[in-house]
Design a protein around this motif. Structure first.
Motif, PDB file in Angstrom:
ATOM      1  N   MET A  85       0.836  -1.198   0.000  1.00 36.72           N
ATOM      2  CA  MET A  85       0.000   0.000   0.000  1.00 36.72           C
ATOM      3  C   MET A  85       0.873   1.250   0.000  1.00 36.72           C
ATOM      4  SD  MET A  85      -2.684   1.391   2.898  1.00 36.72           S
ATOM      5  CE  MET A  85      -1.336   1.808   4.015  1.00 36.72           C
ATOM      6  N   GLU A  86       0.489   2.219  -0.832  1.00 39.13           N
ATOM      7  CA  GLU A  86       1.139   3.521  -0.783  1.00 39.13           C
ATOM      8  C   GLU A  86       0.094   4.572  -0.431  1.00 39.13           C
ATOM      9  OE1 GLU A  86       2.764   4.960  -4.430  1.00 39.13           O
ATOM     10  OE2 GLU A  86       0.864   4.870  -5.518  1.00 39.13           O
ATOM     11  N   VAL A  87       0.550   5.655   0.164  1.00 36.20           N
ATOM     12  CA  VAL A  87      -0.326   6.756   0.540  1.00 36.20           C
ATOM     13  C   VAL A  87       0.143   8.006  -0.195  1.00 36.20           C
ATOM     14  CG1 VAL A  87      -1.193   8.188   2.421  1.00 36.20           C
ATOM     15  CG2 VAL A  87      -0.802   5.746   2.800  1.00 36.20           C
ATOM     16  N   VAL A  88      -0.766   8.612  -0.943  1.00 33.37           N
ATOM     17  CA  VAL A  88      -0.456   9.818  -1.711  1.00 33.37           C
ATOM     18  C   VAL A  88      -1.263  10.966  -1.119  1.00 33.37           C
ATOM     19  CG1 VAL A  88      -0.455  10.910  -3.985  1.00 33.37           C
ATOM     20  CG2 VAL A  88      -0.091   8.433  -3.793  1.00 33.37           C
ATOM     21  N   VAL A  89      -0.583  11.997  -0.635  1.00 32.80           N
ATOM     22  CA  VAL A  89      -1.237  13.137   0.002  1.00 32.80           C
ATOM     23  C   VAL A  89      -0.928  14.396  -0.795  1.00 32.80           C
ATOM     24  CG1 VAL A  89      -1.551  14.467   2.112  1.00 32.80           C
ATOM     25  CG2 VAL A  89      -0.979  12.032   2.251  1.00 32.80           C
ATOM     26  N   VAL A  90      -1.972  15.134  -1.159  1.00 27.43           N
ATOM     27  CA  VAL A  90      -1.810  16.411  -1.850  1.00 27.43           C
ATOM     28  C   VAL A  90      -2.372  17.509  -0.958  1.00 27.43           C
ATOM     29  CG1 VAL A  90      -2.361  17.770  -3.903  1.00 27.43           C
ATOM     30  CG2 VAL A  90      -1.981  15.302  -4.111  1.00 27.43           C
ATOM     31  N   ASP A  91      -1.528  18.482  -0.656  1.00 22.46           N
ATOM     32  CA  ASP A  91      -1.950  19.610   0.164  1.00 22.46           C
ATOM     33  C   ASP A  91      -2.568  20.684  -0.730  1.00 22.46           C
ATOM     34  OD1 ASP A  91      -1.883  21.203   2.724  1.00 22.46           O
ATOM     35  OD2 ASP A  91      -0.743  22.515   1.392  1.00 22.46           O
ATOM     36  N   ASP A  92      -3.816  21.030  -0.429  1.00 17.60           N
ATOM     37  CA  ASP A  92      -4.555  21.988  -1.251  1.00 17.60           C
ATOM     38  C   ASP A  92      -4.395  23.405  -0.679  1.00 17.60           C
ATOM     39  OD1 ASP A  92      -6.296  23.276  -2.940  1.00 17.60           O
ATOM     40  OD2 ASP A  92      -8.104  22.258  -2.238  1.00 17.60           O
ATOM     41  N   TYR A  93      -3.177  23.910  -0.792  1.00 18.17           N
ATOM     42  CA  TYR A  93      -2.867  25.285  -0.404  1.00 18.17           C
ATOM     43  C   TYR A  93      -3.288  25.581   1.041  1.00 18.17           C
ATOM     44  CZ  TYR A  93      -2.032  30.291  -1.174  1.00 18.17           C
ATOM     45  OH  TYR A  93      -1.551  31.589  -1.117  1.00 18.17           O
ATOM     46  N   SER A  94      -2.818  24.764   1.971  1.00 21.89           N
ATOM     47  CA  SER A  94      -3.146  24.968   3.389  1.00 21.89           C
ATOM     48  C   SER A  94      -2.508  26.245   3.921  1.00 21.89           C
ATOM     49  CB  SER A  94      -2.652  23.779   4.220  1.00 21.89           C
ATOM     50  OG  SER A  94      -3.385  22.619   3.923  1.00 21.89           O
ATOM     51  N   GLN A  95      -3.228  26.907   4.851  1.00 20.73           N
ATOM     52  CA  GLN A  95      -2.731  28.131   5.471  1.00 20.73           C
ATOM     53  C   GLN A  95      -2.240  27.885   6.894  1.00 20.73           C
ATOM     54  OE1 GLN A  95      -2.749  31.203   3.528  1.00 20.73           O
ATOM     55  NE2 GLN A  95      -2.983  29.482   2.122  1.00 20.73           N
TER      56      GLN A  95
END
Length: 385
Positions: A85-95
């Protein structure tokens, strides 16, 4: 009594007879719906023995200002036993400090991939999902809500098990944690009925999903369709729009059982409840014409059945014993199915409220749908102007 009913039947006027026949037909259609739709889901909800064969899975997350949830959820997910299993995380311009938290987690776990959107954009969630899908390397992908803070090994064993070749979609159940807030209860009930409807339609050759989360699918299907395409401008739905373009009865596997449930820890208010209803309306707008027609027919029958039952009592009151027996039989079957489904899907303390909700909601949604469509049309006209 039977003789008296027959005598009354022979004296009915044309209008009374028409009302009686239509009411009987509506009862029959609603009863058959229970047997062929929700009951089929009930039969499929028992967990099957988990196969030892695994399908490589990429778990996708899109996060925005979720530093606490990332700190809690990701380590638990990454500690589950499955090296493929791999985990792919994309940060959507967090402040907030989400990106820093993700960087620290990356130092501890090598099988996590990180990416981010560098600036605020329109339709950013869809763009972030697109980045996650491009970054994923496994054949199967699953969008995981970062607020689901209790991932279990049983859940992973259910969702990453191997399937037969025709299967392209594995459909599981997602809910929110219960509390005493009334909107939390309304949200959970609406979510429950939506996902049961989605599952039951899928089992009857009219497959579609209302919820993108906890739905595993073959990553290649997304790219075969060119991703979101023109649907990127849809404000309420995301991956559901793509999944609904390739999901079919023959390629969907139902994973509706207690092991595969995801429970989100989120605050639900009146706005969130209305949003889930709005989202369902918009998703249905993008379905094929046959599916839209069956859903429209279903809504009409829900509205007309109680109205014609009341009309029979008003115009031919002597038939009240027959009406009462039929209504009670249908209600008992409905109650039994809903009770067992809610127990298996861990939706506790919803039974009585959901019964009342199921009778009131069709009338509420009639007005809500009309008002929402009217507002959407006005918004389009303003944008054109």
């Amino acid at each position: 009594m039977i003789r008296e009913l027959l005598d009354t039947f022979n004296t009915l006027t044309t209008i009374q007879l028409v009302v009686l026949v239509v009411a009987a037909l509506l009862w029959l259609l609603r009863f058959l719906y229970l047997l062929f739709f929700p009951l089929r889901v009930l039969v499929k909800t028992k967990a099957k023995p988990v196969t030892t064969e695994k399908a490589p899975l990429s778990v996708l997350m899109v996060v925005r200002n979720e530093e606490e949830n990332c700190r809690e959820t990701l380590p638990r997910l990454l500690n589950l036993e499955n090296q493929d299993m791999e985990v792919v995380v994309v940060d959507d311009y967090s402040q907030d400090n989400t990106l820093s938290v993700l960087g620290l987690i990356k130092q501890r776990y090598q099988r996590i991939k990180l990416s981010s959107l560098s600036q605020e954009t329109r339709y950013s969630e869809k763009l972030a999902q697109n980045i996650a899908l491009k970054s994923a390397e496994k054949d199967w992908v699953l969008l995981y809500p970062v607020s689901a803070q209790t991932p279990t090994q049983d859940w992973l064993n259910e969702m990453d098990k191997a399937t037969a070749d025709p299967v392209l979609v594995k459909l599981a159940y997602t809910t929110v944690a219960a509390n005493n807030n009334r909107f939390n209860k309304f949200y959970r009930i609406e979510n429950f009925f939506q996902q049961v409807r989605s599952a039951s339609y899928s089992l009857n050759g009219l497959a579609f999903v209302y919820n993108e989360e906890n739905v595993a699918f073959k990553r290649a299907e997304y790219f075969k369709l060119g991703g979101f395409g023109t649907k990127i401008q849809e404000p309420y739905a995301n991956l559901e729009l793509v999944i609904n373009r390739f999901i079919r009865k023959e390629n969907v596997e139902l994973c509706f059982n207690e092991k595969s449930i995801l429970t989100k820890q989120v605050v639900v208010d009146g706005s969130a409840f209305k949003d889930i209803v709005r989202k369902s309306i918009r998703i249905e707008k993008h379905l094929s014409k046959p599916k839209q027609f069956v859903l429209l027919l279903d809504r009409l029958l829900q509205l007309l059945y109680p109205l014609f039952a009341a009309l029979v009592l008003l115009l031919a009151f002597k038939f009240w014993p027959v009406v009462a027996i039929l209504v009670v039989v249908k209600l008992l079957v409905f109650m039994l199915i809903i009770k067992i489904l809610q127990k298996r899907l861990n939706e506790r303390k919803l039974f009585i409220t959901s019964l009342v909700f199921s009778f009131i909601m069709p009338f509420y949604k009639l007005f809500f749908r009309w008002n929402f469509n009217r507002q959407s049309k006005n918004h389009k006209w303003k944008n054109k102007g």
